[in-house]
Design a protein around this motif. Sequence first.
Motif, PDB file in Angstrom:
ATOM      1  N   ALA A  57       1.481   6.751  -6.916  1.00 10.65           N
ATOM      2  CA  ALA A  57       0.515   7.804  -7.248  1.00 10.65           C
ATOM      3  C   ALA A  57       1.094   9.191  -7.009  1.00 10.65           C
ATOM      4  O   ALA A  57       0.722  10.150  -7.679  1.00 10.65           O
ATOM      5  N   ALA A  58       2.024   9.314  -6.054  1.00 10.98           N
ATOM      6  CA  ALA A  58       2.558  10.635  -5.703  1.00 10.98           C
ATOM      7  C   ALA A  58       3.664  11.089  -6.645  1.00 10.98           C
ATOM      8  O   ALA A  58       3.772  12.273  -6.949  1.00 10.98           O
ATOM      9  N   LEU A  59       4.498  10.170  -7.095  1.00 10.53           N
ATOM     10  CA  LEU A  59       5.648  10.542  -7.913  1.00 10.53           C
ATOM     11  C   LEU A  59       5.281  10.524  -9.393  1.00 10.53           C
ATOM     12  O   LEU A  59       4.481   9.701  -9.832  1.00 10.53           O
ATOM     13  N   PRO A  60       5.893  11.397 -10.176  1.00 10.31           N
ATOM     14  CA  PRO A  60       5.587  11.416 -11.610  1.00 10.31           C
ATOM     15  C   PRO A  60       6.142  10.179 -12.303  1.00 10.31           C
ATOM     16  O   PRO A  60       7.136   9.595 -11.875  1.00 10.31           O
ATOM     17  N   TYR A  61       5.497   9.801 -13.384  1.00 10.61           N
ATOM     18  CA  TYR A  61       5.923   8.637 -14.159  1.00 10.61           C
ATOM     19  C   TYR A  61       7.206   8.971 -14.896  1.00 10.61           C
ATOM     20  O   TYR A  61       7.278   9.971 -15.601  1.00 10.61           O
ATOM     21  N   ARG A  62       8.216   8.147 -14.749  1.00  4.62           N
ATOM     22  CA  ARG A  62       9.509   8.415 -15.357  1.00  4.62           C
ATOM     23  C   ARG A  62       9.801   7.487 -16.533  1.00  4.62           C
ATOM     24  O   ARG A  62      10.902   7.505 -17.062  1.00  4.62           O
ATOM     25  N   GLY A  63       8.869   6.664 -16.923  1.00  3.11           N
ATOM     26  CA  GLY A  63       9.104   5.791 -18.062  1.00  3.11           C
ATOM     27  C   GLY A  63       9.756   4.497 -17.651  1.00  3.11           C
ATOM     28  O   GLY A  63       9.178   3.435 -17.736  1.00  3.11           O
ATOM     29  N   GLY A  64      10.983   4.579 -17.215  1.00  6.22           N
ATOM     30  CA  GLY A  64      11.699   3.405 -16.768  1.00  6.22           C
ATOM     31  C   GLY A  64      11.964   2.428 -17.895  1.00  6.22           C
ATOM     32  O   GLY A  64      12.072   2.786 -19.065  1.00  6.22           O
ATOM     33  N   LEU A 124       0.824  -1.214   0.000  1.00  9.53           N
ATOM     34  CA  LEU A 124       0.000   0.000   0.000  1.00  9.53           C
ATOM     35  C   LEU A 124       0.857   1.263   0.000  1.00  9.53           C
ATOM     36  O   LEU A 124       0.524   2.243  -0.674  1.00  9.53           O
ATOM     37  N   ILE A 125       1.954   1.253   0.734  1.00  6.17           N
ATOM     38  CA  ILE A 125       2.841   2.412   0.733  1.00  6.17           C
ATOM     39  C   ILE A 125       3.483   2.592  -0.637  1.00  6.17           C
ATOM     40  O   ILE A 125       3.608   3.719  -1.137  1.00  6.17           O
ATOM     41  N   LEU A 126       3.864   1.498  -1.282  1.00  5.84           N
ATOM     42  CA  LEU A 126       4.418   1.604  -2.635  1.00  5.84           C
ATOM     43  C   LEU A 126       3.368   2.099  -3.628  1.00  5.84           C
ATOM     44  O   LEU A 126       3.692   2.853  -4.556  1.00  5.84           O
ATOM     45  N   ARG A 127       2.126   1.709  -3.450  1.00  6.97           N
ATOM     46  CA  ARG A 127       1.055   2.220  -4.312  1.00  6.97           C
ATOM     47  C   ARG A 127       0.871   3.725  -4.117  1.00  6.97           C
ATOM     48  O   ARG A 127       0.664   4.465  -5.076  1.00  6.97           O
ATOM     49  N   ALA A 128       0.972   4.191  -2.869  1.00  7.96           N
ATOM     50  CA  ALA A 128       0.868   5.625  -2.600  1.00  7.96           C
ATOM     51  C   ALA A 128       2.037   6.374  -3.225  1.00  7.96           C
ATOM     52  O   ALA A 128       1.857   7.459  -3.795  1.00  7.96           O
ATOM     53  N   LEU A 129       3.239   5.824  -3.140  1.00 11.52           N
ATOM     54  CA  LEU A 129       4.387   6.463  -3.775  1.00 11.52           C
ATOM     55  C   LEU A 129       4.240   6.496  -5.289  1.00 11.52           C
ATOM     56  O   LEU A 129       4.635   7.468  -5.935  1.00 11.52           O
TER      57      LEU A 129
END
Length: 79
Positions: free
Chosen positions: A66-73, A59-64
Amino acid sequence: MVPFLAYVHEPAPDSPDARPWEPNWRVWRPGAAGVAGLVGAGELHGALALALVLTGCALILRALDAALPYRGGLREWRQ
């Protein structure tokens, strides 16, 4: 004779379409639930504690996410 200096600050008027601040619930709901799961896991033992730790971390990773912008990866990588 003492010189007198004054600073006058006039705040900019609010724009008419300015909305009041609202929390981003896509971030706060799973974050709060994850922290609660990790705190609850500290009070339990065994498989239930393990399940709460794993769920809390997810759940914490899901919140992160949603909070951080998508970087492609690596999802955008092509040969």
